[in-house]
Design a protein around this motif. Structure first.
Motif, short mmCIF file in Angstrom:
data_model
loop_
_atom_site.label_atom_id
_atom_site.label_comp_id
_atom_site.label_asym_id
_atom_site.label_seq_id
_atom_site.Cartn_x
_atom_site.Cartn_y
_atom_site.Cartn_z
N PRO A 62 0.80 -1.24 0.00
CA PRO A 62 0.00 0.00 0.00
C PRO A 62 0.83 1.28 0.00
O PRO A 62 0.53 2.22 -0.74
N LYS A 63 1.90 1.33 0.80
CA LYS A 63 2.63 2.60 0.89
C LYS A 63 3.48 2.87 -0.34
O LYS A 63 3.96 3.99 -0.51
N THR A 65 -8.11 1.07 -2.94
CA THR A 65 -7.15 0.50 -3.89
C THR A 65 -6.73 -0.88 -3.42
O THR A 65 -6.74 -1.18 -2.22
N ALA A 118 -3.81 -3.64 -3.07
CA ALA A 118 -2.37 -3.90 -3.02
C ALA A 118 -2.13 -5.41 -2.89
O ALA A 118 -3.07 -6.17 -2.66
N THR A 133 -4.69 -7.10 0.01
CA THR A 133 -5.03 -6.00 0.89
C THR A 133 -5.78 -4.94 0.10
O THR A 133 -5.29 -4.50 -0.95
N VAL A 178 -7.28 -1.17 0.59
CA VAL A 178 -7.10 -0.07 1.52
C VAL A 178 -8.04 1.09 1.17
O VAL A 178 -8.12 1.51 0.02
#
Length: 274
Positions: free
Chosen positions: A53-54, A69, A71, A76, A78
């Motif tokens: 995510p990051k 979104t 990931a 995942t 998010v």
């Protein structure tokens, strides 16, 4: 490719690397403008990627994405505020099987993603600079992956030896059938994720969340992890530089990512249907 009966598209889910992004991981101005045109036309847009995510934040901001979104290939999902909508972890038994197969293989670097961190044992591997440039943050060197076995988002076997990755993909699939997803997100990356972590499931989850029927969705990508969403979407688009095994599973093929193929597809196939 199959014959396409064009339906009005209300939601486009796109891969990032090799699709929206140029080889240097940047976004072209034409791609940014094409995604902006989707928003102006009332077409929903989001991202599905093998990235953590990051490692999506810069692109989310540049593209103005304001939806959940996906990931880790959909493992995942998010929310825009950073909270989790969905999280699927790789079963420890499948993780151990993958790690045992990859360890000590020639030309293979083993990476584990867990708890927001990119973990590895050798921070000086030849594939590390490429991944660090793409993700935008450095790895964390560890002596053992055992402490994170209960919360692994993704395991990656990375190598420029693509033939070996193809061989390992087949071998691992036979060992973890029904326990994990195994696919090459790019020719040099073999991803192992939870069984529920696939872009097809992510597309269905996001479409339901947004109130859009699957026949009015489109999916766009270039890697071996993208046909999962091709098979669920109303319209599927493969990038021009994708492997033939990927392109043959899509309804349409656009230009390569080096030719603004994603923007071409949005302009020609998505906006024209609105």
């Amino acid at each position: 490719m199959s014959d396409v009966t064009q339906q009005p598209i209300r939601f486009l889910l796109s891969d990032m690397d090799g699709t929206l992004l140029l080889p240097d991981h940047s976004l072209s101005q034409r791609t940014i403008e094409a995604v902006g045109a989707l928003r102006e036309a009332g077409v929903l847009f989001s991202l599905a990627t093998g990235r953590p995510p990051k490692a999506m934040l810069q692109q989310i901001q540049a593209l103005g994405v304001d939806l959940p979104t996906a990931a880790f290939n959909g493992g995942t999902i998010v929310n825009p505020d950073g909270s989790l909508l969905v999280a699927h972890y790789l079963p420890a038994t499948a993780a151990l099987t993958a790690l045992a197969l990859f360890t000590d293989q020639p030309d293979i670097e083993v990476w584990v993603f867990s708890g927001g961190d990119w973990l590895l044992k050798d921070p000086y591997g030849p594939m590390v600079p490429r991944e660090q440039h793409g993700l935008g943050y450095p790895p964390v060197a560890v002596e053992s992956f055992e402490p994170c076995l209960a919360h692994i988002d993704k395991i990656v076997a990375a190598s420029n030896n693509t033939e070996l990755l193809i061989e390992l993909e087949a071998r691992l699939l036979a060992k973890v059938e029904g326990q994990a997803q195994v696919s090459r997100s790019q020719p040099v990356y073999l991803d192992v994720t939870a069984m529920q972590a696939n872009k097809g499931a992510a597309l269905a989850t996001l479409a339901e969340f947004l109130g859009v029927s699957l026949e009015h969705t489109a999916a766009m990508g270039d890697g071996g992890n993208d046909p999962a969403m091709f098979h669920r979407a109303g319209l599927s688009i493969a990038m021009g530089q994708a492997e033939e095994a990927v392109k043959c599973q899509a309804d349409l093929v656009t230009g390569a990512n080096t030719e603004d193929g994603a923007a071409q597809a949005i302009e020609r196939y998505i906006l024209s249907s609105v």
